[in-house]
Design an enzyme around this catalytic site. Structure first.
Site, PDB file in Angstrom:
ATOM      1  N   GLU A  97       0.842  -1.197   0.000  1.00  0.00           N
ATOM      2  CA  GLU A  97       0.000   0.000   0.000  1.00  0.00           C
ATOM      3  C   GLU A  97       0.881   1.253   0.000  1.00  0.00           C
ATOM      4  O   GLU A  97       1.945   1.267   0.620  1.00  0.00           O
ATOM      5  CB  GLU A  97      -0.911  -0.071   1.244  1.00  0.00           C
ATOM      6  CG  GLU A  97      -1.879   1.051   1.443  1.00  0.00           C
ATOM      7  CD  GLU A  97      -2.933   1.236   0.351  1.00  0.00           C
ATOM      8  OE1 GLU A  97      -2.521   1.458  -0.803  1.00  0.00           O
ATOM      9  OE2 GLU A  97      -4.128   1.202   0.642  1.00  0.00           O
ATOM     10  N   ASP A  98       0.427   2.285  -0.694  1.00  0.00           N
ATOM     11  CA  ASP A  98       1.204   3.534  -0.724  1.00  0.00           C
ATOM     12  C   ASP A  98       1.181   4.239   0.624  1.00  0.00           C
ATOM     13  O   ASP A  98       2.209   4.610   1.166  1.00  0.00           O
ATOM     14  CB  ASP A  98       0.687   4.469  -1.850  1.00  0.00           C
ATOM     15  CG  ASP A  98      -0.829   4.664  -1.814  1.00  0.00           C
ATOM     16  OD1 ASP A  98      -1.506   4.128  -0.910  1.00  0.00           O
ATOM     17  OD2 ASP A  98      -1.345   5.363  -2.706  1.00  0.00           O
ATOM     18  N   ASP A 101      -3.718   5.989   5.974  1.00  0.00           N
ATOM     19  CA  ASP A 101      -4.156   7.280   6.505  1.00  0.00           C
ATOM     20  C   ASP A 101      -5.154   6.999   7.634  1.00  0.00           C
ATOM     21  O   ASP A 101      -4.753   6.795   8.772  1.00  0.00           O
ATOM     22  CB  ASP A 101      -4.771   8.045   5.319  1.00  0.00           C
ATOM     23  CG  ASP A 101      -5.150   9.467   5.632  1.00  0.00           C
ATOM     24  OD1 ASP A 101      -4.606  10.031   6.585  1.00  0.00           O
ATOM     25  OD2 ASP A 101      -5.988  10.031   4.901  1.00  0.00           O
ATOM     26  N   PHE A 150      -1.108  16.370   3.273  1.00  0.00           N
ATOM     27  CA  PHE A 150      -1.519  15.652   2.068  1.00  0.00           C
ATOM     28  C   PHE A 150      -0.329  15.601   1.113  1.00  0.00           C
ATOM     29  O   PHE A 150       0.169  16.628   0.670  1.00  0.00           O
ATOM     30  CB  PHE A 150      -2.720  16.335   1.403  1.00  0.00           C
ATOM     31  CG  PHE A 150      -3.292  15.503   0.293  1.00  0.00           C
ATOM     32  CD1 PHE A 150      -4.148  14.449   0.570  1.00  0.00           C
ATOM     33  CD2 PHE A 150      -2.931  15.741  -1.028  1.00  0.00           C
ATOM     34  CE1 PHE A 150      -4.652  13.656  -0.455  1.00  0.00           C
ATOM     35  CE2 PHE A 150      -3.433  14.955  -2.056  1.00  0.00           C
ATOM     36  CZ  PHE A 150      -4.290  13.904  -1.764  1.00  0.00           C
ATOM     37  N   ARG A 163       1.417  11.650 -10.016  1.00  0.00           N
ATOM     38  CA  ARG A 163       1.806  10.266  -9.721  1.00  0.00           C
ATOM     39  C   ARG A 163       3.231   9.963 -10.189  1.00  0.00           C
ATOM     40  O   ARG A 163       3.910   9.105  -9.634  1.00  0.00           O
ATOM     41  CB  ARG A 163       0.847   9.274 -10.411  1.00  0.00           C
ATOM     42  CG  ARG A 163      -0.540   9.232  -9.808  1.00  0.00           C
ATOM     43  CD  ARG A 163      -1.262   7.979 -10.275  1.00  0.00           C
ATOM     44  NE  ARG A 163      -2.701   8.067 -10.090  1.00  0.00           N
ATOM     45  CZ  ARG A 163      -3.338   7.771  -8.964  1.00  0.00           C
ATOM     46  NH1 ARG A 163      -2.679   7.384  -7.910  1.00  0.00           N
ATOM     47  NH2 ARG A 163      -4.652   7.870  -8.889  1.00  0.00           N
TER      48      ARG A 163
HETATM   49  P1  5GP Z   1      -7.255   5.444   4.238  1.00  0.00           P
HETATM   50  O1  5GP Z   1      -8.383   4.519   3.927  1.00  0.00           O
HETATM   51  O2  5GP Z   1      -6.149   4.830   5.052  1.00  0.00           O
HETATM   52  O3  5GP Z   1      -7.759   6.726   4.855  1.00  0.00           O
HETATM   53  O4  5GP Z   1      -6.685   5.956   2.883  1.00  0.00           O
HETATM   54  C1  5GP Z   1      -5.879   5.219   2.087  1.00  0.00           C
HETATM   55  C2  5GP Z   1      -5.828   5.797   0.698  1.00  0.00           C
HETATM   56  O5  5GP Z   1      -6.136   7.198   0.685  1.00  0.00           O
HETATM   57  C3  5GP Z   1      -4.427   5.698   0.147  1.00  0.00           C
HETATM   58  O6  5GP Z   1      -4.219   4.479  -0.485  1.00  0.00           O
HETATM   59  C4  5GP Z   1      -4.370   6.879  -0.796  1.00  0.00           C
HETATM   60  O7  5GP Z   1      -4.880   6.506  -2.051  1.00  0.00           O
HETATM   61  C5  5GP Z   1      -5.280   7.906  -0.166  1.00  0.00           C
HETATM   62  N1  5GP Z   1      -4.523   8.888   0.620  1.00  0.00           N
HETATM   63  C6  5GP Z   1      -4.457   8.997   1.954  1.00  0.00           C
HETATM   64  N2  5GP Z   1      -3.645  10.005   2.342  1.00  0.00           N
HETATM   65  C7  5GP Z   1      -3.175  10.535   1.193  1.00  0.00           C
HETATM   66  C8  5GP Z   1      -2.255  11.606   0.915  1.00  0.00           C
HETATM   67  O8  5GP Z   1      -1.679  12.284   1.772  1.00  0.00           O
HETATM   68  N3  5GP Z   1      -2.010  11.844  -0.407  1.00  0.00           N
HETATM   69  C9  5GP Z   1      -2.605  11.127  -1.408  1.00  0.00           C
HETATM   70  N4  5GP Z   1      -2.273  11.468  -2.647  1.00  0.00           N
HETATM   71  N5  5GP Z   1      -3.460  10.127  -1.177  1.00  0.00           N
HETATM   72  C10 5GP Z   1      -3.736   9.834   0.110  1.00  0.00           C
END
Ligand code: 5GP
Length: 174
Positions: A97-98, A101, A150, A163
């Site tokens: 996973e990237d 959050d 972000f 990207r």
């Molecule tokens: P979560 O479900 O953990 O809140 O979010 C996961 C997804 O939200 C990540 O895989 C990503 O696609 C997006 N995301 C969360 N934080 C960021 C951020 O700081 N920048 C970007 N570009 N995407 C984010």
């Protein structure tokens, strides 16, 4: 209003950390066939580098997920846009996973994959923003912990842009 990108993690810092993660994963999975599941789209750059830092025979598959719209807030709703190409029953799965959050996306994916009978499911994330966690998820292999900003680049987008940046940056407006 002008837009400026400020580097948070350089390409070199990321490359060094990815090498370390690859070595750790190689040590821990030696003798155990591994499937890397790259969570699209954001993880494609990280997964490509990580896969090459793992010195083991791995299978690579992709899971398309949408959890964000054009804004920067998660809805908590995870939509699968592309499923795995093969079953994972009896396999060791590493979700790549990237960024974690709120944790909602990865928690949902872990639960989804567990229903398919893998031997194990672990998580490797490049970035973690603990300040925003809404659910506790164990990240077995983590690149960097970052502040609640972000970020874009290295696969991560803002409205599908950035990207292809080779580093992780923060957009500043002035
Ligand atoms: P979560 O479900 O953990 O809140 O979010 C996961 C997804 O939200 C990540 O895989 C990503 O696609 C997006 N995301 C969360 N934080 C960021 C951020 O700081 N920048 C970007 N570009 N995407 C984010």
């Amino acid at each position: 209003m002008t837009e400026r990108l400020v580097t948070l993690l350089s390409a070199e810092e990321i490359a060094a950390r990815v090498r370390e993660l690859g070595a750790e994963i190689t040590r821990e999975y030696t003798g155990r066939p591994l499937v890397l599941v790259c969570v699209l789209k954001g993880s494609f750059v990280f997964a490509a580098d990580l896969a090459r830092a793992i010195d083991l025979p791995v299978r690579i598959d992709f899971l398309g997920v949408r959890s964000y719209g054009v804004d920067t807030e998660t809805s908590g709703v995870v939509q699968i846009t592309q499923d795995l190409s093969r079953p994972i029953e009896g396999e060791h799965v590493l979700l790549v996973e990237d960024i974690v959050d709120t944790g909602l996306t990865i928690a949902h994916l872990i639960n989804l994959l567990r229903t398919r009978g893998p031997t194990s499911v672990r998580v490797c994330a490049l970035l973690h923003k603990p300040a925003r966690a809404r659910i506790q998820v164990k990240i077995d292999y983590l690149g960097f912990t970052i502040e609640d900003r972000f970020v874009v680049g290295f696969g991560l987008d803002f409205a599908e842009r950035y990207r292809n940046l080779p580093y992780i940056g923060v957009i500043e407006h002035s």
